[in-house]
Design a protein around this motif. Structure first.
Motif, mmCIF file in Angstrom:
data_model
loop_
_atom_site.group_PDB
_atom_site.id
_atom_site.type_symbol
_atom_site.label_atom_id
_atom_site.label_comp_id
_atom_site.label_asym_id
_atom_site.label_seq_id
_atom_site.Cartn_x
_atom_site.Cartn_y
_atom_site.Cartn_z
ATOM 1 N N LYS A 1 0.761 -1.249 0.175
ATOM 2 C CA LYS A 1 0.040 0.007 0.159
ATOM 3 C C LYS A 1 0.927 1.233 -0.004
ATOM 4 O O LYS A 1 1.786 1.095 0.499
ATOM 5 C CB LYS A 1 -0.949 -0.121 1.219
ATOM 6 C CG LYS A 1 -1.833 -0.977 1.469
ATOM 7 C CD LYS A 1 -2.883 -1.102 0.084
ATOM 8 C CE LYS A 1 -3.909 -2.230 0.560
ATOM 9 N NZ LYS A 1 -4.689 -2.587 -0.776
ATOM 10 N N SER B 1 -0.716 9.230 -7.053
ATOM 11 C CA SER B 1 -1.710 8.750 -6.653
ATOM 12 C C SER B 1 -2.270 7.258 -7.449
ATOM 13 O O SER B 1 -1.604 7.169 -8.553
ATOM 14 C CB SER B 1 -2.984 9.693 -6.772
ATOM 15 O OG SER B 1 -3.072 9.970 -8.018
ATOM 16 N N PRO B 2 -3.138 6.309 -6.867
ATOM 17 C CA PRO B 2 -3.840 6.855 -5.622
ATOM 18 C C PRO B 2 -3.022 6.506 -4.302
ATOM 19 O O PRO B 2 -2.091 5.702 -4.371
ATOM 20 C CB PRO B 2 -5.098 5.859 -5.644
ATOM 21 C CG PRO B 2 -4.581 4.720 -6.577
ATOM 22 C CD PRO B 2 -3.374 5.257 -7.619
ATOM 23 N N ASP C 1 -3.112 5.226 -0.484
ATOM 24 C CA ASP C 1 -4.020 4.421 0.250
ATOM 25 C C ASP C 1 -4.332 4.889 1.636
ATOM 26 O O ASP C 1 -5.337 4.773 2.085
ATOM 27 C CB ASP C 1 -3.656 2.984 0.464
ATOM 28 C CG ASP C 1 -3.373 2.497 -0.886
ATOM 29 O OD1 ASP C 1 -4.214 1.670 -1.533
ATOM 30 O OD2 ASP C 1 -2.301 2.155 -1.434
ATOM 31 N N ALA D 1 -7.417 6.451 -2.206
ATOM 32 C CA ALA D 1 -7.891 5.352 -2.858
ATOM 33 C C ALA D 1 -9.024 4.698 -2.131
ATOM 34 O O ALA D 1 -9.354 5.060 -0.983
ATOM 35 C CB ALA D 1 -6.613 4.183 -2.634
ATOM 36 N N GLU D 2 -9.881 3.976 -2.949
ATOM 37 C CA GLU D 2 -10.902 3.294 -2.414
ATOM 38 C C GLU D 2 -10.579 2.371 -1.170
ATOM 39 O O GLU D 2 -9.594 1.644 -1.275
ATOM 40 C CB GLU D 2 -11.558 2.253 -3.400
ATOM 41 C CG GLU D 2 -12.812 1.587 -2.814
ATOM 42 C CD GLU D 2 -13.961 2.504 -3.317
ATOM 43 O OE1 GLU D 2 -15.149 2.071 -2.880
ATOM 44 O OE2 GLU D 2 -14.156 3.357 -4.262
ATOM 45 N N GLY E 1 -9.413 3.669 1.414
ATOM 46 C CA GLY E 1 -8.114 3.981 1.862
ATOM 47 C C GLY E 1 -8.644 4.973 3.259
ATOM 48 O O GLY E 1 -9.775 4.926 3.709
ATOM 49 N N ARG F 1 -16.253 5.390 0.907
ATOM 50 C CA ARG F 1 -14.891 5.110 0.091
ATOM 51 C C ARG F 1 -13.504 5.282 1.105
ATOM 52 O O ARG F 1 -12.517 4.529 0.710
ATOM 53 C CB ARG F 1 -14.904 6.421 -0.995
ATOM 54 C CG ARG F 1 -13.721 5.982 -1.942
ATOM 55 C CD ARG F 1 -13.732 6.817 -3.299
ATOM 56 N NE ARG F 1 -13.602 8.534 -2.797
ATOM 57 C CZ ARG F 1 -12.428 9.146 -2.636
ATOM 58 N NH1 ARG F 1 -11.249 8.449 -2.746
ATOM 59 N NH2 ARG F 1 -12.341 10.330 -2.208
#
Length: 246
Positions: A11, A82-83, A85, A130-131, A133, A172
């Motif tokens: 990550k 990006s993304p 985490d 991030a999703e 995150g 998210r």
């Protein structure tokens, strides 16, 4: 422990203020769990040196020198990385003096450095997270309104900020904060050694555990908030029980 490591393995972890103090300890723990590090500090040379140390230890790390409250500069970094985490912000200072004892400019500055600086950082970071995150801000504990007025307002505002952001960014991204009490870190580098020891002794007497914390103990709270996927909108107080008796 293997499951804990898996939560951060590979990550990307951004640590704003990651070249010293709590931020450096957070970066060390995240790196030990297999994270890729983005170390941000105002001093490019220092951030680069810290990142090089992580790479020499076998980790993946990059160092960047910029003012994280500069939205354009932070966005420019994130557009290429990006993304993200997990993002951690150590931004915020300390102050002494009550509402009448401290001058107005000092009180305003403390609130600006705590609340408005982190609000701006959060607004900049949000699209790049991030999703699944997380974003973790830094508050504080241990002071009182009569002896740390602006800092107390700023710390309480951080708690309000994470509660609001946690709802706005759900599901998210999770948003939390860590609130350490006084801990010996480089934040106090310009304070005379005898004064540091006097402060340590005073807190040791007040804290139920009868000692001050270590930076790595505070850093562990940030790692917990990254790893636990079912906690958001919370401020985790790391103060050895001081808030129970003051």
């Amino acid at each position: 422990m293997a499951e804990d490591r898996a939560a951060l393995e590979g990550k990307t972890v951004l640590v704003i203020g990651g070249s010293s103090g709590f931020g450096l300890e957070v970066a060390r723990l995240a790196q030990a769990h297999g994270a890729r590090l983005l170390i941000v500090g105002r001093d490019l040379e220092k951030a680069a040196r810290v990142a090089e140390g992580f790479r020499m230890a076998g980790g993946s790390a990059q160092g960047f020198g910029l003012d994280a409250t500069d939205a354009a500069a932070l966005s420019g970094l994130l557009e290429g990385e990006s993304p993200v985490d997990h993002a951690v912000s150590m931004v915020g200072g300390a102050m002494g003096g009550g509402f009448l004892g401290a001058d107005l400019a000092t009180i305003r500055q403390a609130i600006e450095e705590k609340f408005f600086a982190n609000l701006g950082i959060a607004r900049t970071l949000a699209p790049f997270l991030a999703e699944n995150g997380s974003l973790i801000l830094t508050a504080g504990s241990g002071g009182r309104p009569d002896n740390a007025s602006g800092a107390i307002v700023g710390n309480e505002a951080i708690g309000t900020l994470v509660r609001g952001l946690a709802v706005e960014l759900a599901p998210r991204v999770r948003v939390n904060a860590v609130a350490p009490t006084w801990t010996p870190t480089p934040l106090w580098r310009n304070v005379a050694a005898p004064d540091i020891e006097q402060t340590r002794a005073r807190f040791t007497e007040q804290i139920p555990l009868r000692r001050t914390g270590e930076p790595v103990e505070v850093a562990q709270a940030y790692l917990f908030l990254m790893q636990c996927g079912f906690i958001t909108g919370q401020t985790v107080v790391v103060d050895g029980g001081l808030s129970l008796v003051t």
